[in-house]
Write a protein that holds these residues in place. Structure first.
Motif, PDB file in Angstrom:
ATOM      1  N   ARG A 156     -25.333  76.090  45.801  1.00 53.22           N
ATOM      2  CA  ARG A 156     -25.975  75.056  46.612  1.00 53.22           C
ATOM      3  C   ARG A 156     -27.372  75.477  47.041  1.00 53.22           C
ATOM      4  N   SER A 188     -21.500  66.725  53.967  1.00 50.85           N
ATOM      5  CA  SER A 188     -20.751  65.692  53.265  1.00 50.85           C
ATOM      6  C   SER A 188     -21.467  64.354  53.341  1.00 50.85           C
ATOM      7  N   ALA A 189     -21.207  63.502  52.352  1.00 52.94           N
ATOM      8  CA  ALA A 189     -21.875  62.200  52.289  1.00 52.94           C
ATOM      9  C   ALA A 189     -21.567  61.343  53.512  1.00 52.94           C
ATOM     10  N   THR A 190     -20.357  61.481  54.053  1.00 51.79           N
ATOM     11  CA  THR A 190     -19.976  60.671  55.212  1.00 51.79           C
ATOM     12  C   THR A 190     -20.729  61.062  56.472  1.00 51.79           C
ATOM     13  N   ASP A 191     -21.200  62.305  56.533  1.00 55.36           N
ATOM     14  CA  ASP A 191     -21.924  62.773  57.719  1.00 55.36           C
ATOM     15  C   ASP A 191     -23.424  62.905  57.478  1.00 55.36           C
ATOM     16  N   ASP A 231     -19.802  69.217  60.121  1.00 52.57           N
ATOM     17  CA  ASP A 231     -21.007  68.825  59.401  1.00 52.57           C
ATOM     18  C   ASP A 231     -22.051  68.114  60.272  1.00 52.57           C
TER      19      ASP A 231
END
Length: 311
Positions: free
Chosen positions: A4, A125-128, A258
């Motif tokens: 990453r 994460s995409a949700t956060d 996150d």
């Protein structure tokens, strides 16, 4: 984590390095027009696109409040360090207001748009990810092109004899990014054609490389180590002190996971490239801003693994 980090660092290093290599083959006016293009067109379009995606639910309001608090914290830390610096070095140079304004901008503003939104998605994460987006939009609207314009305008006009409050207000009202945010916010309920929507999203990935290239060009023009030494103060404040204090504060508020990592990473972004644009626009010390960008970027690359380990 290593994968990453490599994915996050590659675009930054590639485009910035390309700017450093390109400078000798470009017209001398190229960086000026690229900077003006980003200020008047590129960044406003990016903010317009982000504003259309932003929703202010309960956690968005919390992110907005934390972002404003971090900006005021950075401004306060910069002002306090400036007072200490003036006591240590009491002789005031003729260009002192320009130097002071540049130091405050570098201490307060981080590169949340060009660097932050390019790097944080690798670790959150995409949700956060909305926490990072709201931080970036809030800093650009309230910080860079709000409070930052006021600071730059005030210190830039100090030596001209035309420093009036209404001039700062005029400068603030003419900022294109504020208009971009307002238009994006007001058109959230309007569905654009798919081609327009896709072009807006694609424009973000044109603005970011353009900013990195311009940063590389400006970094290649830094001369001497003295400016790099001066840049250590705002760089340390921006990439180490501010995220440390913010991380402690939001942890005490009960924020974990996150969302906390996103806010800490965004608050610790290197000194904003937009500070260089403001320095050129309002005749501040561009050399200090450029030096702060390179020093804080180096520190930021070192600090990312630290924040990932802690949070």
């Amino acid at each position: 984590m290593l994968d990453r980090l490599v994915q996050a660092y590659t675009p930054l290093m590639f485009w910035t390095g390309l700017g450093i290599l390109m400078v000798r083959f470009l017209p001398t006016t190229f960086p000026y027009w690229l900077g003006r293009g980003l200020y008047w067109v590129g960044v406003p379009i990016e903010i317009f696109a982000l504003a259309r995606q932003t929703t202010f639910d309960e956690r968005a309001q919390l992110a907005l409040t934390i972002t404003i608090g971090s900006l005021l914290l950075g401004l306060g830390l910069g002002w306090l360090s400036l007072q200490i610096w003036q006591r240590i070095q009491p002789q005031v140079a003729p260009s002192a207001p320009a130097l002071q304004g540049s130091l405050l901008l570098c201490s307060m503003l981080g590169n949340t748009g060009f660097v932050g939104l390019a790097i944080v998605p690798y670790f959150v994460s995409a949700t956060d990810l909305s926490w990072a987006v709201i931080y970036s939009v809030t800093q650009n609207v309230f910080g860079t092109y709000g409070l930052g314009v006021l600071v730059a305008s005030y210190y830039g006009r100090q030596g001209s004899g035309t420093n009036r409050w209404w001039l700062q207000l005029k400068d603030l009202c003419s900022v294109p990014s504020l208009w971009g945010f307002a238009l994006g916010w007001l058109t959230r309920s309007i569905d654009f054609p798919e081609s327009v929507e896709s072009s807006l999203h694609a424009s973000i990935w044109v603005v970011i490389p353009g900013a990195f290239i311009l940063m590389g060009i400006r970094l290649s023009q830094i001369q001497g180590w003295q400016s790099l030494k001066l840049a250590l103060l705002p760089a340390i404040l921006k990439t180490i002190v501010m995220p440390t204090l913010l991380g402690v504060g939001i942890t005490m508020m009960g924020l974990r996971g996150d969302p906390r990592l996103a806010l800490v990473l965004m608050s610790g972004m290197p000194c904003a490239f937009a500070g260089l644009i403001l320095a050129e626009e309002y005749h501040l010390n561009g050399n200090l801003v450029a030096s702060s960008i390179i020093v804080s970027t180096a520190l930021f690359l070192v600090m990312i693994p630290v924040w990932l380990y802690i949070y």
